[in-house]
Write a protein that holds these residues in place. Structure first.
Motif, short mmCIF file in Angstrom:
data_model
loop_
_atom_site.label_atom_id
_atom_site.label_comp_id
_atom_site.label_asym_id
_atom_site.label_seq_id
_atom_site.Cartn_x
_atom_site.Cartn_y
_atom_site.Cartn_z
N ALA A 117 2.01 15.18 -114.93
CA ALA A 117 1.04 16.17 -114.47
C ALA A 117 0.72 15.97 -112.99
CB ALA A 117 -0.23 16.09 -115.29
N LEU A 118 0.56 14.71 -112.58
CA LEU A 118 0.24 14.42 -111.18
C LEU A 118 1.42 14.74 -110.27
CD1 LEU A 118 -1.72 11.09 -111.66
CD2 LEU A 118 -2.66 13.29 -110.96
N SER A 119 2.63 14.49 -110.77
CA SER A 119 3.84 14.80 -110.00
C SER A 119 3.96 16.31 -109.79
CB SER A 119 5.07 14.28 -110.73
OG SER A 119 6.24 14.73 -110.10
N LYS A 120 3.68 17.06 -110.85
CA LYS A 120 3.75 18.52 -110.78
C LYS A 120 2.72 19.05 -109.79
CE LYS A 120 3.61 22.60 -113.76
NZ LYS A 120 3.18 23.14 -115.05
N GLN A 121 1.50 18.48 -109.82
CA GLN A 121 0.43 18.87 -108.91
C GLN A 121 0.82 18.57 -107.46
OE1 GLN A 121 -2.38 20.46 -108.64
NE2 GLN A 121 -2.91 19.66 -106.63
N ALA A 122 1.38 17.39 -107.23
CA ALA A 122 1.78 17.00 -105.87
C ALA A 122 2.87 17.91 -105.32
CB ALA A 122 2.25 15.55 -105.87
N LYS A 123 3.83 18.23 -106.18
CA LYS A 123 4.94 19.09 -105.76
C LYS A 123 4.47 20.49 -105.44
CE LYS A 123 8.71 16.64 -107.99
NZ LYS A 123 9.43 16.46 -109.24
N SER A 124 3.58 21.04 -106.30
CA SER A 124 3.09 22.40 -106.06
C SER A 124 2.21 22.44 -104.81
CB SER A 124 2.34 22.94 -107.27
OG SER A 124 1.13 22.24 -107.44
N SER A 125 1.49 21.36 -104.57
CA SER A 125 0.64 21.27 -103.39
C SER A 125 1.48 21.17 -102.12
CB SER A 125 -0.27 20.04 -103.51
OG SER A 125 -1.15 19.98 -102.44
N ALA A 126 2.54 20.37 -102.18
CA ALA A 126 3.44 20.20 -101.03
C ALA A 126 4.20 21.50 -100.73
CB ALA A 126 4.42 19.08 -101.29
N ALA A 127 4.52 22.24 -101.78
CA ALA A 127 5.27 23.49 -101.61
C ALA A 127 4.49 24.54 -100.82
CB ALA A 127 5.67 24.05 -102.96
N LYS A 128 3.15 24.42 -100.85
CA LYS A 128 2.30 25.37 -100.12
C LYS A 128 2.28 25.07 -98.62
CE LYS A 128 -0.70 26.21 -104.05
NZ LYS A 128 -1.96 25.80 -104.69
N ARG A 129 2.72 23.87 -98.25
CA ARG A 129 2.71 23.47 -96.84
C ARG A 129 4.03 23.84 -96.18
NH1 ARG A 129 1.07 17.28 -96.62
NH2 ARG A 129 1.03 17.72 -94.40
N THR A 130 3.99 23.96 -94.85
CA THR A 130 5.23 24.28 -94.13
C THR A 130 6.07 23.02 -94.01
OG1 THR A 130 4.22 23.77 -92.00
CG2 THR A 130 4.07 26.06 -92.75
N ALA A 131 7.36 23.21 -93.77
CA ALA A 131 8.27 22.08 -93.64
C ALA A 131 7.86 21.21 -92.44
CB ALA A 131 9.70 22.57 -93.47
N SER A 132 7.46 21.86 -91.35
CA SER A 132 7.07 21.11 -90.15
C SER A 132 5.81 20.27 -90.40
CB SER A 132 6.86 22.04 -88.96
OG SER A 132 5.84 22.97 -89.25
N SER A 133 4.89 20.82 -91.20
CA SER A 133 3.66 20.10 -91.54
C SER A 133 3.98 18.86 -92.37
CB SER A 133 2.72 21.03 -92.31
OG SER A 133 1.74 20.30 -92.99
N ARG A 134 4.86 19.02 -93.34
CA ARG A 134 5.26 17.88 -94.19
C ARG A 134 5.99 16.83 -93.35
NH1 ARG A 134 7.29 21.92 -97.63
NH2 ARG A 134 9.39 21.12 -97.35
N SER A 135 6.84 17.29 -92.45
CA SER A 135 7.62 16.39 -91.59
C SER A 135 6.69 15.60 -90.67
CB SER A 135 8.61 17.20 -90.77
OG SER A 135 9.29 16.37 -89.86
N ALA A 136 5.71 16.28 -90.10
CA ALA A 136 4.76 15.62 -89.20
C ALA A 136 3.97 14.56 -89.94
CB ALA A 136 3.82 16.65 -88.58
N ALA A 137 3.57 14.87 -91.18
CA ALA A 137 2.81 13.91 -91.99
C ALA A 137 3.67 12.68 -92.29
CB ALA A 137 2.36 14.57 -93.29
N ALA A 138 4.95 12.90 -92.58
CA ALA A 138 5.86 11.78 -92.88
C ALA A 138 6.07 10.90 -91.65
CB ALA A 138 7.20 12.33 -93.36
#
Length: 164
Positions: A117-138
């Motif tokens: 359930a937590l994995s599904k939540q994290a994935k759906s939450s990440a999917a709402k973000r832009t690729a550049s936003s995820r990349s910057a966070a990483a």
């Protein structure tokens, strides 16, 4: 009421200069732990996280309310109310209301805190973000790691790439 250990961990994060969301993460961890141990349930992983964030705001973590368009008006207002309560300090909680909330949560299931359930939540939450936003966070996360942790992360990444 958050546990003493949780508040201490959040204060330690604050002293170390970590972000408000990292500090709030301690309260979210506590809430997920409560659901897993059976102290109470939650309808979804999202609800368990929301309860943790609410506790964090009420404990004085300076966490901004969600931006317009990302959450409902009611959610944003609740977040503002929780932050205001956190600034005022401790206040007597209605025992009747507290009991009602606890008994309602006890009737909910415990699968909301499962890894799936937590994995599904994290994935759906990440999917709402832009690729550049995820990349910057990483990139930011990689900068804050020490040399040993960075090396371990690089090895793990190489192993993952080798699998696919």
């Amino acid at each position: 009421m958050p546990e003493k250990k949780t508040t201490e961990r959040a204060q330690k994060d604050k002293r170390e200069g970590k972000s408000a969301s990292t500090q709030a993460g301690e309260y979210v961890h506590e809430e997920i732990d409560h659901v897993r141990k059976g102290k109470h349930g939650a309808r979804s992983a999202k609800q368990a996280i929301a309860i943790g964030l609410s506790k964090a705001r009420r404990a004085g973590v300076k966490l901004a309310p969600p931006k317009k368009g990302t959450a409902s008006k009611a959610t944003r207002e609740k977040a503002q109310h929780d932050s205001a309560a956190g600034e005022k300090g401790k206040k007597k909680v209605s025992s009747t209301r507290s009991r009602a909330t606890s008994s309602a949560l006890k009737r909910e299931g415990h699968s909301a805190a499962s890894p799936k359930a937590l994995s599904k939540q994290a994935k759906s939450s990440a999917a709402k973000r832009t690729a550049s936003s995820r990349s910057a966070a990483a990139k930011k996360a990689a900068k804050t790691k020490g040399p040993a942790a960075r090396s371990a992360a690089a090895k793990k990444a190489a192993k993952t790439r080798a699998k696919s």
